[in-house]
Design a protein around this motif. Sequence first.
Motif, short mmCIF file in Angstrom:
data_model
loop_
_atom_site.label_atom_id
_atom_site.label_comp_id
_atom_site.label_asym_id
_atom_site.label_seq_id
_atom_site.Cartn_x
_atom_site.Cartn_y
_atom_site.Cartn_z
N LEU A 577 0.83 -1.21 0.00
CA LEU A 577 0.00 0.00 0.00
C LEU A 577 0.86 1.26 0.00
N ILE A 578 1.97 1.24 0.73
CA ILE A 578 2.87 2.40 0.73
C ILE A 578 3.46 2.62 -0.66
N MET A 579 3.83 1.54 -1.33
CA MET A 579 4.40 1.68 -2.67
C MET A 579 3.34 2.14 -3.68
N VAL A 580 2.09 1.72 -3.47
CA VAL A 580 1.01 2.22 -4.34
C VAL A 580 0.89 3.73 -4.20
N ALA A 581 0.97 4.22 -2.96
CA ALA A 581 0.90 5.67 -2.75
C ALA A 581 2.10 6.38 -3.36
N GLN A 582 3.28 5.74 -3.29
CA GLN A 582 4.49 6.34 -3.85
C GLN A 582 4.43 6.42 -5.37
N PHE A 583 4.07 5.32 -6.02
CA PHE A 583 4.09 5.27 -7.49
C PHE A 583 2.78 5.71 -8.13
N GLN A 584 1.70 5.82 -7.29
CA GLN A 584 0.36 6.13 -7.81
C GLN A 584 0.01 5.16 -8.93
N SER A 585 0.31 3.92 -8.66
CA SER A 585 0.10 2.85 -9.64
C SER A 585 0.00 1.54 -8.89
N LEU A 586 -0.72 0.59 -9.45
CA LEU A 586 -0.81 -0.74 -8.85
C LEU A 586 0.24 -1.68 -9.42
N LEU A 587 0.73 -1.36 -10.64
CA LEU A 587 1.62 -2.28 -11.33
C LEU A 587 3.06 -2.19 -10.85
N SER A 588 3.59 -0.98 -10.71
CA SER A 588 4.99 -0.82 -10.28
C SER A 588 5.25 -1.47 -8.92
N PRO A 589 4.40 -1.25 -7.90
CA PRO A 589 4.61 -1.94 -6.62
C PRO A 589 4.50 -3.46 -6.74
N PHE A 590 3.62 -3.91 -7.64
CA PHE A 590 3.44 -5.35 -7.81
C PHE A 590 4.73 -5.99 -8.33
N ILE A 591 5.44 -5.29 -9.22
CA ILE A 591 6.70 -5.80 -9.75
C ILE A 591 7.71 -5.97 -8.62
N ILE A 592 7.79 -4.98 -7.74
CA ILE A 592 8.76 -5.02 -6.65
C ILE A 592 8.38 -6.07 -5.60
N ILE A 593 7.09 -6.13 -5.27
CA ILE A 593 6.65 -7.02 -4.20
C ILE A 593 6.81 -8.49 -4.58
N LEU A 594 6.84 -8.79 -5.89
CA LEU A 594 7.01 -10.17 -6.33
C LEU A 594 8.39 -10.71 -5.97
N THR A 595 9.35 -9.82 -5.79
CA THR A 595 10.70 -10.28 -5.46
C THR A 595 10.85 -10.66 -3.99
N VAL A 596 9.87 -10.29 -3.16
CA VAL A 596 10.00 -10.56 -1.72
C VAL A 596 10.07 -12.06 -1.42
N PRO A 597 9.09 -12.87 -1.88
CA PRO A 597 9.21 -14.31 -1.57
C PRO A 597 10.45 -14.95 -2.19
N LEU A 598 10.87 -14.44 -3.37
CA LEU A 598 12.08 -15.00 -3.97
C LEU A 598 13.32 -14.62 -3.15
N ALA A 599 13.31 -13.40 -2.60
CA ALA A 599 14.44 -12.97 -1.78
C ALA A 599 14.54 -13.78 -0.49
N PHE A 600 13.42 -14.34 -0.03
CA PHE A 600 13.45 -15.19 1.15
C PHE A 600 14.35 -16.40 0.94
N THR A 601 14.55 -16.76 -0.34
CA THR A 601 15.41 -17.91 -0.64
C THR A 601 16.78 -17.76 0.01
N GLY A 602 17.35 -16.56 -0.12
CA GLY A 602 18.67 -16.33 0.47
C GLY A 602 18.68 -16.54 1.97
N GLY A 603 17.63 -16.05 2.65
CA GLY A 603 17.53 -16.24 4.09
C GLY A 603 17.40 -17.71 4.47
N PHE A 604 16.58 -18.46 3.70
CA PHE A 604 16.40 -19.89 3.98
C PHE A 604 17.71 -20.65 3.78
N PHE A 605 18.43 -20.34 2.69
CA PHE A 605 19.69 -21.03 2.44
C PHE A 605 20.72 -20.71 3.52
#
Length: 763
Positions: A577-605
Motif C-alpha cells: 500500500l505504501i508503494m502504491v501511494a508512492q508510485f500512484q500505480s498498482l503495477l509498479s509496486p506489484f513488480i517489486i513485491i514479487l521479489t519478496v518471496p524470492l528474496a526469502f530464498t537467500g535467508g532460507f539457504f
Amino acid sequence: NACQAKIADLREDYPGLSLDIVSDQGSYISLYINSILQSLLLGALLAIVVLALFLRDWKPTLIVAFSIPFSVLVALLLMYFSGISLNIMSLGGIALAIGMLVDNSIIVLENIYRLRGRGIPAQRAAVQGAKQITGAVIASTLTTICVFLPIVFTTGIVNQMMLPFALTIAYVLCASLVVALTLVPSLSRFVFRNYQPRRNKGFERLQDAYARSLNFFLQHKAIPLVVSVVLLVVAVGGVFNMGITMVPTMTGKNMSVTVVMPEEVEKEDAYAMADEIMDAAVSIDGVGNVAAIDGTSSLSMVSNTASEGSEDAYEMFMFYLQMDDSVTTEEQVLEIGRQLSRDTEHLDCEVITDASSSDAMSSMLGSGLSITITGPDQEKLLAMSEDVMRIVDEVDGYTEIENGMEEADKELHLIIDEDALTKKGFTVAQLYQELSGMLNTSTTSSKLTVDDKQMQVEIIDETHVPTREDILDTVVTLTNQAGETVDVKIGDVARVEEGVASNAIVHLNSDKTMTVSAEIEDGYNNALLSRELSEKLDAYEVPDKYQIYYGGELDNINTMLEQMLLLLILGFVLIYLIMVAQFQSLLSPFIIILTVPLAFTGGFFALWFSGEGLTMLSLMGFAVLMGTVVNNGIVFVDYVNQLRRGGLEKHHALVAAGKTRMRPILMTALTTILAMLPMVFSMAIGASMERGMALVVVGGLLYATFMTLYVVPIMYDLLYRRVPTEVDLGDETLDDDPGDAQAFLESLQAKHAAQIADHPQAT
C-alpha cells in the motif's frame, strides 16, 4: 555491581571471611551487552569501509559516517522517552539497523555525487540530488518501518520480546531519514564545492559487464525466473526439515552440573563421588570457582559438606562452575562441559551438564514435550496416559517420559457388595462408620497443665488397625434393625482392588486433567519429533468426552508461528500500500513485491547451510528482510519511470537505470551485510541470540541484490506491455529562463487539451 562492592567491603572488614559468588545473573547482562556493542561498533566500521571503497574519497565518506552516531543518539533519546530499556532485544535492534541506517544517506549522497560529476554546481547538485530521490527514500524507509507496525497486534512472549526490537529499529530509521534529507545535502554543498569526483574505471567496467548481462537476460527471461523459483522451493523444504524452536539457546560463563546417584548408594560413597567430581571440575583449564549443593537438603544450602542430622541416602548433587577470564567463547564453555563428562564417565552416577543461561526464559516458554489429556473419569485418564506414554516411547528422541504418577502412593479400593450386606440387614454407612473408627488411630484428650504451661494430650491406639493382608479377615460388629449386634467378616461382603492415589486432581474447563511429559535428547528437535508423534497419536482412538492436545513448548511454538505469520502478512500488505501511494500505480509496486518471496530464498539457504533452525528471532529476520529488500527495488523502478517520462524507450530505460543505480544498490546492500557479519560470525558468549536473525538478513540481502538487478527489470519488461503513443503537438519554443518552464507547460496543456484528452495515459 552494588552487591559485589558490598562483598568487597565485607572481605576488608572481616579478614577471615571467605565469600565466593556462585551464580551471578548480572554477569550475563554484561556479557550480552558487550557482545552486541562489539558487533555494533565493528559493523559501523565495516559500513564506513564499504563507502570509502566505492566513493574512493574520505570527504563524502565522512558525511555518511557522521550519520551513524547521530541516528543512534536520536534513537536512544526516543527509547528513553518511550520507556524502552537497554536489553538484548533493543540493542540487537540497533546493531541490526547500523547497516540499514546509512542506506538513506548513501542513496542521497550518491545521487548528489553523480550530478556533481556531470559538472552541475555543488549547491544545485545538492538540492536537485536530494529532491530527485526524496520520494523514493521516504517510501523505502516507510516500507521498512511498517513491517514492524503489526507487532502491536501480537500478544504474550512475542510482543514482549519483539516490541522493543521493532521500536528501536523504527527510531533509528526515522532518525536516519531526517539526517539523509537535511544534514547530508547541507554538508554536500560544502564538501563538493571545489571537488571533482574521481572516475572509478574498474567499477565502470563492472557496470558495462552488468549492462551486457542484463541485455542477455531481458532476451532470455525464463532462465533467471525458473532458477529463482526452483531455488525457493528447495530452500523452503530444507529449512522446514530442520525444525523450529522458540528462542536459540544462550550460553553464559556459568555452568550447572546435576549429579544423580543410585538410590541404594551409601552416604559416604555419595560424598566420595561428589568429591571426585569436584576435583575433576577444578582441574579443567578455564574453570574458576566450583560450588556444590546437596540436592536432597531441604534447605538447599550452598555447601560442600553434609547437612547435619540427615540420615537419608543422598541421591543428587548440584555443582555450579564459574569460568575464569580465559573463557570468552561459547565453544570453550561447551568443551568444558564435554571434558567434565569424559572425566567422570567411570563413576557410578549420572552427570548432566547444562551451559544454557536461559533457564528463566525456558521456564517461561516451557520446554520438552507436554501432552494434556482431559476427560470426566480419573481412572480412564490414567489408562489413556499410560497408552500415550507407550506411543511417545516409540519415537526416538524422547526420554524421561512421565505422567506424574511415578511417585504416587498406592491405595486400596474396598468394593462393597451392597446386596450381600443388605441381606444381612445392614447398610454401607454402618460398615463405613466401623471401618473409619478402626482407621482413626489417634484421638485428642484433655489438656494437662505442667509448670504453668498447657499441653494437649493425644492418645494413639494402633492395636486393631487393619492392614492390606488382613483387611478381608477383619471382623466388625454391626447392629441390625432388630437391635441385635452381629459380627460380620468384611471378606463376606466386600473385595479389595489396588490403585494409585494422585497427589492432586487437576481440572481444566471442569474436566479432570492428566499430563504426559518428556524431555528431548540432545541432537533432536522438539518440533520435528512432534510431527512423527502426531501421526501416531492421530491413529490412537480417543473415547468420547476425552481430548488429547499438546501443551508446553509446542503450544508456545504454534502460537508464535501464528503471530509471526500474521505479522509477515500484515507487513506485506502495508508495504504494498505504501508503494502504491508512492508510485500512484498498482503495477509498479506489484513488480517489486514479487521479489519478496524470492528474496526469502537467500535467508532460507543461510539458515540451512549454517545449521540454524527457525526461531522467533530468525522469523523476525524475514520481516526485516521484507522491509529492506524492496528499498532498492523502489529506487530502481522509480528511476526507470523517470527515464521513461523523459522519453527513453523501455528497454533502454531498464539498462540505463540498472547501470546508474547499480552503485547505490551495491553500496546499501554491502553496508547492511557487512555491518551484520560480526553478529553472524561472533563466537563470543551471548552472541547466539541474534545470530539467526542476522543470518537471514545477510543471506537474504545477498540474494536479493541479484533479484533487484535482474529479476526486477525482467518483471518490469514482462508486465509493462503497453506501447507508448506519440502525439505531435507541433513546434513550441521555451525561453531560456527556466522559471518560465511551468507556465510554458501549462499553456501547452491548455492549447492542446483536446488532443491530450484522447490519451488519458499520456505523461
